[in-house]
Design an enzyme around this catalytic site. Structure first.
Site, PDB file in Angstrom:
ATOM      1  N   GLU A 102       0.874  -1.179   0.000  1.00  0.00           N
ATOM      2  CA  GLU A 102       0.000   0.000   0.000  1.00  0.00           C
ATOM      3  C   GLU A 102       0.907   1.223   0.000  1.00  0.00           C
ATOM      4  O   GLU A 102       1.747   1.375   0.884  1.00  0.00           O
ATOM      5  CB  GLU A 102      -0.892   0.012   1.230  1.00  0.00           C
ATOM      6  CG  GLU A 102      -1.905  -1.125   1.279  1.00  0.00           C
ATOM      7  CD  GLU A 102      -2.757  -1.026   2.531  1.00  0.00           C
ATOM      8  OE1 GLU A 102      -3.424   0.010   2.708  1.00  0.00           O
ATOM      9  OE2 GLU A 102      -2.745  -1.971   3.329  1.00  0.00           O
ATOM     10  N   CYS A 129      -2.308   8.453   4.164  1.00  0.00           N
ATOM     11  CA  CYS A 129      -2.270   8.206   2.721  1.00  0.00           C
ATOM     12  C   CYS A 129      -3.621   8.523   2.091  1.00  0.00           C
ATOM     13  O   CYS A 129      -3.713   8.795   0.904  1.00  0.00           O
ATOM     14  CB  CYS A 129      -1.866   6.762   2.438  1.00  0.00           C
ATOM     15  SG  CYS A 129      -2.910   5.524   3.220  1.00  0.00           S
TER      16      CYS A 129
END
Length: 1001
Positions: free
Chosen positions: A758, A792
């Site tokens: 990720e 994020c």
């Protein structure tokens, strides 16, 4: 008087009340008018009702005829739309000049009718209109309490304007009120005892930064603006009522009332009341405590008792958050509470002036007859109903009780629409007394039934639901509840937990390899980013030798752990979740100090970690069962999974427990032993997993804690030939490097490495021209600046459609200027420090770039000590700018002005990332377009774009935002295992057993 006699009197009074208004109906239900026809249709068709109320909500934003016509078409123009005849002309697809003209004419008519509906509930849009309306009400014999609409303030400037709106109205009333004849008698007081001027105020609007976690700061902020209003009310011998709003404001509202009532400036002035809501389960307790407080202080008070106007909101929020529903879920229970609490107030009438607020004739009759039975003087209670609703009820009340006050909102139409929707919801709810009385013609005997009898009858008619007998890992997954800061114990637990972990400062944290603590000579200090001079602890660092030890320990543990029954592995993970749950405040406090997370975000990070453990444990039970494949006779096919092998888990600092726990638990539960490398910016939080898994009974060697620098051992771990899986969350640059390193087969390597990575995001939120700005501004601030933008998923670009750009920017920037910045351990602060000096330096460089590429709209000052960077908003940004393309990972928000929604979508998709995105729009067509064309892993419509929940919103993106399946989703574990299929020929000598599900001719 016995209860039986009182009940007889209540019913008799109610029936007489109904007889006095027979044949009349509130205008909202009058089918001879446009409103009545539409409302009648809404009560018969739930889908239309939803569309109607949503359209009412967006209407004030539709400033052009084209925009209005388009929205009418989108809301009501479907081919299968079931809409009333009065809407059909305007909702059909316009073709040609005549159709277009007709559509615009109908749109204008619809706008006029809905605005007329709204005005029915609002005494005026301006001070002049309001004053005129109030004078008319008094001429008709009704008293008033006036309430200014627009409680959704997002900045201190808006809160100041809200206060000034009251002062302006009061100044206007002061000039005329002395000339108003008193109602119901001689003298200068209504009914001989009540002030002519009565004002109701929603306290949250007076301080835009009100929040439950900062109770003291919120009360101080509100009271500073409440006092000038009360001072003006007192100067004209008026009455002030403090309204009760959503549950999250209840505690501060009660405390605000107590402080204002005991303030030396006002303590001798008795005309102050507070609203209590009968539908809240805690109101009986709140009422008892308020009465006891007033008795102790020997201060007369006023109480307005209402049923409550936020039932849907409170119920939905509680269910979403995993809390007990705080309101009575059966209307009869609310009615019972209203009667019970009314009696208690009347029993204390020597101290309490009672304002009974209800349209329910049963409730009104109960108060009226109970007051007579208790010999309560008429001067100690009055009745209140809402302006624009229940006109027959207020007329009947005036005939019987004389003392009727109308609750009169006034203000602009945009904030008025939120109020209107609440009123329409009340009117059209299935259990609405007004609907049952005037729209459905319910029998009077049924409407006057004692709510206790109603409840018994309704409960008896319901079938008892079957109990879910499943327990443990066989029970359905449920997210860990959000923290509820309306609970005082939760607010007190945080500073206590911070103090306890501060007492542990100075500890040295060893590695944990093969079930043993391992100390090394190389240590790293863990620092508090709000005060880098504060060393929280020292953590041993692993090098290549320690990685070899960890790999050897994992390799030795792998065969037994691989062959352990999947349910047994899952049970250990579930035990770890329970241990984590018991330590939730402690684990949260570490995040407050070690990475600077705010209280709520730290707690929810731990909650997410618990969710990962609970969810993946259940998923492994599901996936651990071999699955029969095919239905052909004579063969038996079974698909099952086996673990891949040793996993390297490399975790970030921004979700230091949740992401760590998720990646670690996912690998462990499928059978992969783990070598865990936490971030060196959050190593103590990472060490918490050592303690948790040891206590949960995880076998030695299955979990190995190996913090260390990427330079010393990161590449070595990734490239190790014995490592089969690399689970990574972090930056794009590091993620790409890991994939490159993992792709090369090392000597002795017997497998292809699986990388689940990720990585970054450059996430955009689109603000459409019809967006609800009350909602959009608050959610975008949270998305961009929650935890200092260090997610994020954080919003780093906001793309605003041209028509609404100026209004949005004005409100966003003013709101951003009001956010408090400082250490995260102080709950008053919205934003804290970034994680370390290196991040601070990098973000400051991007702020310099932003100033060159665009126009700095907001750049906040910050504390000098600590790793703080200014909250920054920059305008004039276009897609080619670095600020629009590069991930910054800090509190820097780029604002982009798009000509229309199509361009906004194009710009949103214009980066190499595809992680999260959001849209604020009330256009069904545009929301559907976003679903199709806004290509991100997680798209959020009309809410913030952070805070994905395990199972509910599986998280992860594509393009350069990562590789692998979504965390917290149904296929995440599969990528950490290898599927196997075994086929057996079951036919012997022409005989094949028949198995369930097989297809035989």
């Amino acid at each position: 008087m016995t209860q039986s006699t009182l009940e007889t009197q209540i019913r008799a009074t109610g029936k007489a009340f109904f007889d006095s208004i027979r044949g009349e109906a509130p205008s909202v239900f009058n089918k001879g008018f446009w409103t009545g026809k539409v409302m009648d249709w809404a009560m018969k068709n739930e889908d239309f009702k939803v569309q109607l109320f949503r359209f009412v909500d967006v209407l004030p934003y539709l400033n052009s005829s084209d925009n209005l016509t388009r929205h009418i078409e989108e809301y009501f123009g479907g081919e299968d739309a079931d809409i009333p005849a009065v809407l059909k002309w305007g909702a059909g697809k316009s073709t040609g000049l005549l159709g277009n003209i007709a559509g615009k004419m109908m749109g204008k008519a619809i706008r006029s009718n809905i605005e007329g509906m709204a005005k029915q509930f609002i005494v005026g849009q301006t001070t002049k209109e309001a004053l005129k309306g109030l004078k008319k009400l008094r001429k008709d014999g009704f008293a008033f309490t006036v309430d200014l609409l627009g409680e959704a303030t997002v900045s201190e400037e808006e809160s100041e304007a809200y206060m000034n709106g009251y002062l302006e109205l009061l100044e206007a009333i002061a000039k005329e009120q002395k000339d108003w004849p008193a109602l119901g008698g001689a003298g200068d007081l209504d009914w001989g005892y009540a002030p002519k001027v009565n004002v109701s105020v929603k306290p949250s609007a007076l301080y835009s930064q009100s929040k439950t976690v900062d109770l003291e700061g919120s009360i101080e902020g509100i009271i500073s603006r409440m006092k000038p209003i009360y001072r003006a009310v007192k100067a004209m011998d008026g009455f002030l009522c403090i309204d009760m709003e959503a549950l999250k404001y209840k505690e501060m509202t009660i405390e605000l009332f107590k402080r204002l009532r005991t303030d030396p400036e006002f303590v001798d002035y008795p005309h102050l009341s507070i609203v209590l809501q009968a539908y809240l389960k805690d109101t009986d307790r709140d009422l008892d405590e308020l009465i006891a407080w007033a008795r102790e202080k020997n201060l007369p008070i006023g109480i307005r008792l209402v049923k409550g106007a936020y039932w849907d909101e409170e119920t939905v929020i509680a269910l979403q958050s995993g809390w007990e529903v705080p309101v009575w879920t059966n209307k009869a229970e609310s009615d019972m509470a209203h009667e019970r609490q009314s009696r208690k107030i009347l029993e204390n009438s020597d101290l309490i002036y009672f304002q009974c607020a209800s349209h329910n004739i049963r409730s009104i009759s109960s108060v009226y007859e109970t007051a007579k039975a208790l010999n309560v003087p008429e001067s100690r209670y009055e009745f209140q109903v809402l302006y624009g609703m229940a006109e027959p009820v207020r007329k009947g009340l005036q005939n019987v009780a004389k003392r009727v006050r109308l609750y009169c909102p006034y203000g602009e139409l945009i904030p008025g629409m939120a109020y209107l929707v609440r009123r329409l919801l009340e009117n059209t709810a299935n259990e609405s007394f007004l609907r049952q009385s005037f729209a459905e013609g319910e029998e009077v005997d049924r409407l006057m039934e004692n709510p206790e009898e109603t409840l018994k009858r309704e409960l008896a008619a319901k079938c008892a639901p079957a109990d879910d007998k499943s327990e443990g890992l066989d029970s359905p997954f449920v997210n860990d509840p959000f923290i509820d800061f309306t609970v005082p114990a939760n607010r007190l637990a945080f500073p206590d937990a911070v103090d306890k972990i501060r007492a542990q400062k100075g500890k040295v944290y060893p590695l944990f390899i093969g079930g043993r603590e391992v100390e090394t000579g190389k240590l790293i200090d863990s620092l508090n980013p709000a005060d880098p001079g504060e060393v929280l602890g020292r953590v041993c660092q692993a090098g290549q030798a320690e990685i070899d030890q960890a790999v050897a320990a994992a390799e030795a543990a792998f065969p037994a752990w691989r062959d352990t029954d999947p349910r047994e592995r899952a049970e250990i993970i579930a035990r770890a979740a329970e241990i984590m749950r018991r330590r939730q405040f402690e684990l949260s406090a570490w995040q407050v100090l070690e990475v600077g997370k705010q209280w709520d975000q730290a707690y929810h990070d731990v909650g997410e970690a618990i969710d990962f453990l609970e969810y993946y444990a259940r998923e492994m039970v599901r996936l651990g069962k071999p699955r029969r494949m095919g239905r052909a006779p004579g063969e038996h096919n079974v698909l099952f999974y086996q673990p891949k092998g040793i996993a390297a888990v490399i975790s970030p600092w921004n979700f230091p427990l949740a992401i760590s726990a998720g990646m670690v638990a996912a690998n462990i539960v499928v059978g992969n032993p783990v070598i865990y490398k936490p971030s060196n910016l959050a190593p103590i939080i990472g060490y918490g997993l050592v303690e948790i898994f040891r206590k949960a009974g995880l076998p030695d060697g299955v979990f190995n804690y190996c913090p260390g620098s990427s330079r010393d051992m990161g590449d070595y771990l990734v490239e190790h030939p014995k490592v089969a899986v690399i689970s990574f969350t972090g930056s794009e640059a590091v993620g790409l490097r890991i994939q490159e390193k993992a792709a090369k087969v090392q000597p002795g390597q017997t497998h292809c490495k699986r990388v689940v990575a990720e990585m970054g995001g450059k996430n955009a939120i689109i603000v459409d021209d019809d967006a609800d700005l009350d909602q959009a501004v608050i959610h975008i601030l949270y998305s961009a600046f929650g935890f200092q933008g260090q997610k994020c998923s954080a919003c780093s670009r906001v793309i605003v459609v041209d028509d609404i750009y100026d209004r949005f920017i004005e409100r966003l920037t003013k709101a951003a200027e009001c956010l408090k910045i400082g250490p995260s351990e102080d709950p008053a602060n919205y934003m804290g420090p970034v994680v370390d000096a290196s991040a601070q330096k990098k973000i400051m460089e991007y702020i310099d770039i932003a100033a060159k590429e665009g126009e700095i709209l907001v750049k906040r000052s910050v504390p000098e000590t600590g790793c703080y960077v200014p909250l920054t908003i920059v305008g004039g940004i276009e897609p080619q700018h670095r600020i629009a393309q590069e991930e910054i990972f800090g509190p820097v928000l780029a604002v982009m002005r798009a000509k229309d929604f199509d361009q906004a979508i194009e710009w949103a998709n214009s980066t190499r990332f595809a992680l999260t995105g959001g849209v604020f729009s009330r256009s069904p067509k545009h929301l559907e377009q976003a679903r199709r064309e806004f290509r991100v892993g997680n798209l959020y419509l009309n809410r913030n774009n952070t805070g994905a929940l395990v199972e509910r919103q599986p998280f992860g993106g594509f393009k350069m935002s990562g590789v692998g399946s979504k965390t917290g989703g149904p296929d995440y574990l599969i990528q950490l295992m290898d599927p196997r299929c075994i086929t057996e020929n079951t036919m012997r000598r022409g005989f094949a057993p028949i198995e369930e599900g097989e297809m035989w001719v």
